[in-house]
Design an enzyme around this catalytic site. Structure first.
Site, PDB file in Angstrom:
ATOM      1  N   GLY A  51       0.720  -1.237  -0.184  1.00 21.59           N
ATOM      2  CA  GLY A  51      -0.112   0.154  -0.007  1.00 21.59           C
ATOM      3  C   GLY A  51       0.975   1.333   0.088  1.00 21.59           C
ATOM      4  O   GLY A  51       0.837   2.132   0.664  1.00 21.59           O
ATOM      5  N   HIS A  52       1.690   1.161  -0.587  1.00 21.59           N
ATOM      6  CA  HIS A  52       2.853   2.417  -1.103  1.00 21.59           C
ATOM      7  C   HIS A  52       3.470   2.268  -2.251  1.00 21.59           C
ATOM      8  O   HIS A  52       3.521   1.259  -2.927  1.00 21.59           O
ATOM      9  CB  HIS A  52       3.917   2.429   0.110  1.00 21.59           C
ATOM     10  CG  HIS A  52       4.524   1.108   0.330  1.00 21.59           C
ATOM     11  ND1 HIS A  52       4.137   0.061   1.116  1.00 21.59           N
ATOM     12  CD2 HIS A  52       5.772   0.779  -0.490  1.00 21.59           C
ATOM     13  CE1 HIS A  52       5.008  -0.809   1.175  1.00 21.59           C
ATOM     14  NE2 HIS A  52       6.012  -0.417   0.325  1.00 21.59           N
ATOM     15  N   ALA A  53       4.422   3.305  -2.668  1.00 26.71           N
ATOM     16  CA  ALA A  53       5.233   3.330  -3.631  1.00 26.71           C
ATOM     17  C   ALA A  53       6.676   3.809  -3.406  1.00 26.71           C
ATOM     18  O   ALA A  53       6.886   4.357  -2.065  1.00 26.71           O
ATOM     19  CB  ALA A  53       4.819   4.259  -4.699  1.00 26.71           C
ATOM     20  N   TYR A  54       7.619   3.471  -3.696  1.00 21.17           N
ATOM     21  CA  TYR A  54       8.962   3.995  -3.567  1.00 21.17           C
ATOM     22  C   TYR A  54       9.676   5.041  -4.467  1.00 21.17           C
ATOM     23  O   TYR A  54       9.222   4.993  -5.682  1.00 21.17           O
ATOM     24  CB  TYR A  54       9.884   3.028  -3.609  1.00 21.17           C
ATOM     25  CG  TYR A  54       9.797   1.816  -2.504  1.00 21.17           C
ATOM     26  CD1 TYR A  54       9.954   2.045  -1.120  1.00 21.17           C
ATOM     27  CD2 TYR A  54       9.406   0.521  -2.924  1.00 21.17           C
ATOM     28  CE1 TYR A  54       9.726   0.991  -0.443  1.00 21.17           C
ATOM     29  CE2 TYR A  54       9.179  -0.321  -2.192  1.00 21.17           C
ATOM     30  CZ  TYR A  54       9.271  -0.198  -0.748  1.00 21.17           C
ATOM     31  OH  TYR A  54       9.114  -1.190   0.065  1.00 21.17           O
ATOM     32  N   ARG A  98       2.238  -0.266  -5.022  1.00 13.72           N
ATOM     33  CA  ARG A  98       2.148  -1.768  -4.887  1.00 13.72           C
ATOM     34  C   ARG A  98       1.512  -2.093  -3.614  1.00 13.72           C
ATOM     35  O   ARG A  98       1.513  -1.404  -2.724  1.00 13.72           O
ATOM     36  CB  ARG A  98       3.673  -2.328  -4.988  1.00 13.72           C
ATOM     37  CG  ARG A  98       4.431  -1.933  -3.704  1.00 13.72           C
ATOM     38  CD  ARG A  98       5.733  -1.820  -3.683  1.00 13.72           C
ATOM     39  NE  ARG A  98       6.177  -1.042  -4.752  1.00 13.72           N
ATOM     40  CZ  ARG A  98       7.329  -0.984  -5.099  1.00 13.72           C
ATOM     41  NH1 ARG A  98       8.234  -2.161  -5.211  1.00 13.72           N
ATOM     42  NH2 ARG A  98       7.796  -0.297  -6.302  1.00 13.72           N
TER      43      ARG A  98
END
Length: 140
Positions: A51-54, A98
């Site tokens: 539940g995040h992106a980089y 993702r």
């Protein structure tokens, strides 16, 4: 594959009557130097991870045991990858939202990362992710 840069990578398989062996080598099987390794396991039924992106980090995700789905989103398209074999993995470049879900009983997810843990590299807000992505595209 709809999302640029994302790909399933087949790993070498050394088949043997005693059991099989696969290997992951940086810059050979995956396109980055491995700076961090972690794994996810004992995920309760129905739970979602990620539940995040980089901003900078790249990852390679392998289902060492069991199965799970990886949902990737570039802000315009969404694609689901079902991982269920230990001889291939999913390469995820930076800048992709993702999350992981549908973990089977006793599943084990191995994640290889291109940078050490850095909390400032994470984008946890999906709307901010889309806004940042839009600004990045417009500045090209």
């Amino acid at each position: 594959m709809k999302i640029d840069g994302v790909k399933i990578i087949d790993l070498p398989k050394n088949l043997d009557r005693r059991g099989n062996l696969s290997v992951i080598e940086e810059f050979k099987n995956i396109p980055f130097k491995i700076e961090r390794t972690y794994w996810i396991y004992d995920v309760p039924g129905g739970e979602v991870r990620g539940g995040h992106a980089y901003k900078r980090n790249q990852e390679f995700i392998v289902a060492l045991s069991g199965s799970f789905d990886v949902i990737l989103d570039n802000g315009m398209e969404r694609e689901t990858f079902s991982l269920n074999r230990s001889y291939y993995g999913l390469y995820v470049p930076n800048g992709i939202w993702r999350q992981m879900q549908n973990f089977s009983t006793n599943s084990l997810a191995l994640i290889l990362a291109s940078i050490p843990f850095d909390v400032t590299d994470y984008v946890y807000d999906y709307e901010l992710f889309k806004k940042t992505l839009h600004e990045k595209v417009n500045n090209l």
